[in-house]
Design an enzyme around this catalytic site. Structure first.
Site, PDB file in Angstrom:
ATOM      1  N   TYR A 144      83.040  20.340  -9.310  1.00  0.00           N
ATOM      2  CA  TYR A 144      84.115  19.437  -9.751  1.00  0.00           C
ATOM      3  C   TYR A 144      85.222  20.282 -10.366  1.00  0.00           C
ATOM      4  CZ  TYR A 144      86.548  15.758 -12.381  1.00  0.00           C
ATOM      5  OH  TYR A 144      87.499  14.904 -12.888  1.00  0.00           O
ATOM      6  N   ASP A 239      87.020  28.768 -11.255  1.00  0.00           N
ATOM      7  CA  ASP A 239      87.300  27.647 -12.153  1.00  0.00           C
ATOM      8  C   ASP A 239      86.389  27.809 -13.375  1.00  0.00           C
ATOM      9  OD1 ASP A 239      87.330  23.987 -11.894  1.00  0.00           O
ATOM     10  OD2 ASP A 239      87.497  25.381 -13.584  1.00  0.00           O
ATOM     11  N   LYS A 267      89.055  23.150 -21.898  1.00  0.00           N
ATOM     12  CA  LYS A 267      88.021  22.916 -22.923  1.00  0.00           C
ATOM     13  C   LYS A 267      88.117  23.902 -24.096  1.00  0.00           C
ATOM     14  CE  LYS A 267      85.205  20.899 -19.279  1.00  0.00           C
ATOM     15  NZ  LYS A 267      84.961  19.475 -19.545  1.00  0.00           N
TER      16      LYS A 267
HETATM   17  P1  KE4 Z   1      89.938  18.057 -17.271  1.00  0.00           P
HETATM   18  O1  KE4 Z   1      91.095  17.572 -16.402  1.00  0.00           O
HETATM   19  O2  KE4 Z   1      88.887  16.982 -17.466  1.00  0.00           O
HETATM   20  O3  KE4 Z   1      90.414  18.680 -18.577  1.00  0.00           O
HETATM   21  O4  KE4 Z   1      89.198  19.259 -16.518  1.00  0.00           O
HETATM   22  C1  KE4 Z   1      88.773  19.058 -15.204  1.00  0.00           C
HETATM   23  C2  KE4 Z   1      87.665  20.064 -14.889  1.00  0.00           C
HETATM   24  C3  KE4 Z   1      87.963  21.165 -14.119  1.00  0.00           C
HETATM   25  N1  KE4 Z   1      87.015  22.076 -13.813  1.00  0.00           N
HETATM   26  C4  KE4 Z   1      85.749  21.943 -14.269  1.00  0.00           C
HETATM   27  C5  KE4 Z   1      84.733  22.983 -13.917  1.00  0.00           C
HETATM   28  C6  KE4 Z   1      85.393  20.831 -15.076  1.00  0.00           C
HETATM   29  O5  KE4 Z   1      84.118  20.703 -15.512  1.00  0.00           O
HETATM   30  C7  KE4 Z   1      86.356  19.872 -15.396  1.00  0.00           C
HETATM   31  C8  KE4 Z   1      86.040  18.647 -16.239  1.00  0.00           C
HETATM   32  N2  KE4 Z   1      84.691  18.484 -16.652  1.00  0.00           N
HETATM   33  C9  KE4 Z   1      84.257  17.140 -16.873  1.00  0.00           C
HETATM   34  C10 KE4 Z   1      82.785  17.101 -17.236  1.00  0.00           C
HETATM   35  N3  KE4 Z   1      81.958  17.760 -16.348  1.00  0.00           N
HETATM   36  C11 KE4 Z   1      85.095  16.490 -17.946  1.00  0.00           C
HETATM   37  C12 KE4 Z   1      84.547  15.221 -18.519  1.00  0.00           C
HETATM   38  C13 KE4 Z   1      85.266  14.005 -17.987  1.00  0.00           C
HETATM   39  O6  KE4 Z   1      85.614  13.980 -16.785  1.00  0.00           O
HETATM   40  O7  KE4 Z   1      85.459  13.066 -18.806  1.00  0.00           O
END
Ligand code: KE4
Length: 425
Positions: A144, A239, A267
């Site tokens: 993801y 990523d 994060k």
């Molecule tokens: P954000 O747009 O949520 O800040 O980041 C996207 C993203 C990009 N790359 C990786 C490897 C990620 O894990 C994420 C976002 N992670 C999720 C949880 N696995 C965020 C939680 C959510 O979607 O509310």
């Protein structure tokens, strides 16, 4: 507003917010419950509006490596907020943060700050296309990378949790330009590159997959991706939104000693505030506007409060790298407690998660075969015993520097006392 307990708040939220939440993974749908609403958090603890207290292993999905409301981080945000919240003009902190990240992560020669991991990945992919003049990207099933159109193909995290492998609303064209390979399967990448390598701008990978549960790279996998991208003139994008500053101060690229061309961060880099970044080789980053022709912009990019939180967090980590040994050992204790119950665990450093399956989990297909109903029972048992883990089999557990002896021994005891039916093979 009606009286503020989680149930009534959720009922009210359902009328006003899709699914009652501002991000799908928070909805507790896959674990058959309704979410608690948080009142406050401190250190390793979350407190909900009904007065319940939980030891928190979600840590806001990763940012909370120092624990919640770290006094120095809160102080930094308070101090900077007295001087104004946003200017839409450059500030000293942004230069300091770029400098610090470039010192801590050698592959980063230049950095651009944005406001979310999604924005960082979307921008890095556009940059890879602009730099190479090629159209296609390769991603891995179950990984993801945020919710930008081109990356929502067979993605993990909330899509896997809700069993919606591909989002509605994605134009057909994206499916043609986003090629799918299997994580830990070099052959699947080799086949795609032999057919399409001349038009592949980049391969994007989570160097430790943490959105189909935690799935570590098998020996040689990341090195193979580095080699094959060099061979075909494609870029390698790590990523590191989750792994960045999590597996060590230099992230997964330091942990595995593989140097990507571009890296995305999120994060931890924002210390819990909305801040993410993408960066890498200067010759590539120089293609980003206004220096180059690849456009990317943002009103709140490099926001002073987010930068203050991120700077303070990274400074604490850089000055106390023994935290990484501490959280690795702590996660190891939790891993051992699960294993003693016969539950399979994947772990890399302070990133781990239990899988309710008999087989090794090394890719999307094997992760998908895990027993999500058993996971839901396990989740409810842990929550009722004051332990908050991710409400999905396809997410990760995060251990923070604030999880001390009391929290760890209590967590291990709760796991050890778990009813056999939850973990029986
Ligand atoms: P954000 O747009 O949520 O800040 O980041 C996207 C993203 C990009 N790359 C990786 C490897 C990620 O894990 C994420 C976002 N992670 C999720 C949880 N696995 C965020 C939680 C959510 O979607 O509310």
């Amino acid at each position: 507003m009606k009286d503020t307990n989680s149930q009534t708040l959720f009922e009210e939220a359902l009328d006003r917010i899709p699914g009652g939440v501002n991000s799908p993974v928070r909805a507790f749908g896959s674990v058959g419950r309704t979410p608690f609403f948080v009142d406050k958090a401190k250190g390793p603890y979350l407190y909900d509006v009904d007065g319940n207290c939980y030891i928190d292993y979600v840590c806001s999905w990763g940012p909370g490596i120092l624990g919640h409301a770290h006094p120095k981080v809160v102080e930094a945000v308070k101090a900077i907020s007295e001087k104004g919240l946003t200017f839409g003009a450059p500030t000293k902190g942004e230069v300091e943060l770029a400098h610090l990240v470039e010192d801590l992560v050698p592959s980063i020669e230049m950095l651009r700050l944005v406001s979310s991991g999604t924005e960082a990945v979307m921008s890095a992919v556009r940059l890879a296309r602009g730099y190479t003049g090629r159209e296609k990207i390769i991603k891995f099933e179950g990984c993801y990378h945020g919710h930008s159109d081109g990356l929502l193909v067979k993605a993990g995290s909330g899509l896997m949790t809700e069993s919606i492998p591909d989002s509605a609303g994605i134009p057909e064209g994206y499916a043609r330009t986003t090629l799918l390979a299997e994580y830990n399967n070099c052959e699947s990448v080799k086949r795609l590159m032999e057919e399409e390598g001349h038009d592949v701008a980049a391969i994007i990978v989570e160097p430790v997959a943490a959105n189909m549960g935690v799935v570590p790279p098998e020996k040689g996998f990341l090195e193979f991706l580095r080699q094959i991208t060099l061979k075909y003139g494609a870029l390698l994008i790590f990523d590191e939104v989750i792994t960045g500053f999590r597996l060590g101060i230099g992230g997964a690229q330091e942990y595995y000693q593989v140097r990507p061309d571009l890296t995305t961060f999120g994060k931890i880099i924002g210390g819990g505030m909305p801040l993410a970044a993408y960066g890498g080789r200067k010759d590539i980053m120089s293609c980003v506007a206004p220096k180059g022709a690849v456009y990317q912009a943002g009103t709140l990019s490099g926001n002073p409060l987010s930068v203050a939180a991120g700077l303070e967090t990274l400074k604490i980590l850089a000055d106390n790298t023994q935290i990484y040994t501490q959280i690795d050992k702590a996660a190891g204790r939790i891993e051992e407690a699960y294993q003693k119950k016969g539950i399979r665990v994947n772990r890399v450093g302070s990133l781990l998660n239990p899988f309710f399956t008999q087989e090794p989990v090394k890719d999307y297909q094997s992760a998908k075969r895990a027993d999500t109903r058993k996971f839901a029972d396990y989740f409810g048992y842990m929550l009722e015993n004051g332990i908050y883990v991710a409400p999905s089999q396809f997410e990760a557990m995060f251990v923070s520097g604030a999880h001390g002896e009391e929290e760890l021994s209590r967590t291990c005891r709760v796991i050890e006392e778990m009813p056999e039916e939850f973990c029986a093979k």
